[in-house]
Design an enzyme around this catalytic site. Structure first.
Site, PDB file in Angstrom:
ATOM      1  N   TYR A 140     -28.225  53.960  47.209  1.00  0.00           N
ATOM      2  CA  TYR A 140     -29.632  53.922  46.794  1.00  0.00           C
ATOM      3  C   TYR A 140     -29.814  53.115  45.518  1.00  0.00           C
ATOM      4  CZ  TYR A 140     -33.693  55.401  44.128  1.00  0.00           C
ATOM      5  OH  TYR A 140     -34.818  55.409  43.334  1.00  0.00           O
ATOM      6  N   THR A 188     -36.013  52.538  39.044  1.00  0.00           N
ATOM      7  CA  THR A 188     -35.437  53.827  38.647  1.00  0.00           C
ATOM      8  C   THR A 188     -34.388  53.659  37.558  1.00  0.00           C
ATOM      9  OG1 THR A 188     -34.054  55.662  39.455  1.00  0.00           O
ATOM     10  CG2 THR A 188     -33.808  53.559  40.569  1.00  0.00           C
ATOM     11  N   ASP A 189     -34.176  54.723  36.786  1.00  0.00           N
ATOM     12  CA  ASP A 189     -33.114  54.698  35.780  1.00  0.00           C
ATOM     13  C   ASP A 189     -31.722  54.744  36.408  1.00  0.00           C
ATOM     14  OD1 ASP A 189     -33.142  57.339  36.657  1.00  0.00           O
ATOM     15  OD2 ASP A 189     -33.289  58.223  34.662  1.00  0.00           O
ATOM     16  N   GLU A 190     -31.653  55.066  37.710  1.00  0.00           N
ATOM     17  CA  GLU A 190     -30.345  55.186  38.358  1.00  0.00           C
ATOM     18  C   GLU A 190     -29.622  53.840  38.465  1.00  0.00           C
ATOM     19  OE1 GLU A 190     -29.849  57.842  41.667  1.00  0.00           O
ATOM     20  OE2 GLU A 190     -31.776  58.799  41.275  1.00  0.00           O
ATOM     21  N   LYS A 221     -31.760  49.471  44.774  1.00  0.00           N
ATOM     22  CA  LYS A 221     -32.846  49.302  43.809  1.00  0.00           C
ATOM     23  C   LYS A 221     -32.479  48.265  42.750  1.00  0.00           C
ATOM     24  CE  LYS A 221     -36.303  50.990  43.428  1.00  0.00           C
ATOM     25  NZ  LYS A 221     -37.621  50.539  43.922  1.00  0.00           N
TER      26      LYS A 221
END
Length: 355
Positions: A158, A132-134, A162
């Protein structure tokens, strides 16, 4: 045959359906069937012999090894993850177990299998990790979008979990030579998305006459990517991506959360007007912002376009219309998800570890 982890979830199910439709190649689909894993997403493949569904945990190394050997897997697409930021804030343990520990056990099982493959199959084998870009943190207004070289600065349990899994995948490539690829995507939307996320939650609540909650001022910016565009990008990376590389996948569609909700309301006004004739945006309400809420994400997807020739087919206008229409056309799916009926059905149909 390929192995897909987390293939009963939102993005995973869309990928499995699209992969079989586009390529015809069989899929072994492994999913733990946690709250967001829904076998009804895969109803179109119910009697399709190209789809083998297995209930199991990626942390079950013995099960993974058995599946790899039995089906002679040539590639893995790893979607399986806990992915909801709000849930990670209130219960981070599940995110560490699945996203970090689970990915570790998966890598260990895959590495053992890969090492014993004959030279030609060993060379062509691939492990694609979907992230994810997060993991990149938050951008300020006007700041350049995330590139693959952007510093990793996760801000939620989260995104931290990741980021940890991304590092594990990278380490297994550089230390052991495992042929890996990593993708970091922006916010997905489309069919089968569990209605805890912004877009389906807004659609479902609007239709039910409920309030449409928006965190804070609603000016948080996300780059929105239609899920089928994401699936096609993953397939492209799997086929032609350079080993050990990371590819950012984005939709070039930056929108504020408030604009997203206004767009959905306008579409529902057109496609399913309220009985009282009033606009859906009257149901919007602002609520207290969540802790550590990242202000802006944006993906620079020039690398995947330049190297692999991929770019999104959908604009936000076309993708969001398709999405709203899908939810309008599938009230039974929404009802089963909200009532939990899909969980009762899956316990009758599936038993853990059956391949």
């Amino acid at each position: 045959m390929i192995l897909v982890t987390g293939g009963a979830g939102f993005i995973g199910a869309n990928f499995v359906l699209d992969w079989i439709a586009q390529t015809g190649e069989p899929v072994v689909n492994l999913d733990k069937l946690s709250y967001a894993g829904n076998p009804e997403n895969l109803d179109a493949l119910h009697e399709d012999t190209r789809h083998t569904f297995v209930v199991g945990d990626i942390a079950d190394r013995a099960l993974i090894s058995s599946l790899l050997e039995r089906h002679q897997i040539r590639a893995i697409v790893h979607f399986a993850a806990e992915s909801h930021v709000d849930r990670s804030i209130h219960g981070p343990g599940d995110f560490i177990h699945t996203n970090v520990v689970g990915t570790f056990h998966l890598l260990e099982a895959v590495h053992g299998y890969w090492m014993l493959l004959p030279p030609d199959r060993k060379e062509s084998f691939r492990f694609l990790h979907v992230s994810t870009d997060e993991v990149y943190g938050s951008l300020r207004p006007g700041e350049p979008a995330f590139t693959e070289l952007h510093r990793v600065e996760p801000n939620s349990p989260y995104s931290a979990s990741k980021a940890a899994s991304d590092h594990l995948v990278r380490a297994w490539h550089h230390t052991y030579g495992l042929p890996v690829l990593t993708t970091n995507c922006s916010n997905n939307y489309g069919p089968f998305q569990f209605p805890e996320k912004l877009i389906p939650l807004t659609i479902v609540n609007a239709l039910a006459g409920k309030l449409l909650p928006i965190y804070g001022d609603g000016q948080q910016v996300r780059d929105w990517l239609y899920v089928i565009d994401h699936c096609r990008a993953i397939a492209c990376v799997l086929q032609t991506g350079r080993l050990g590389e990371t590819y950012n996948i984005g939709g070039w569609n930056e929108q504020t959360n408030l604009d997203i909700v206004h767009t959905i309301c306008a579409l529902l006004d057109e496609l399913r007007p309220r009985a009282d004739g009033k606009p859906y945006r009257e149901q919007i309400t602002h609520v207290a912002d969540r802790p550590g809420h990242d202000r802006r994400y944006a993906i620079d997807a020039r690398k995947i376009e330049a190297e692999l020739g991929w770019k999104p087919a959908e604009t936000f206008a076309t993708g969001i219309r398709k999405t709203v229409q899908w939810y309008l056309d599938h009230p039974a799916w929404i009802e089963h998800v909200q009532s939990g009926a899909y969980r009762e059905w899956m316990t009758q149909q599936y038993r853990p570890g059956v391949a």
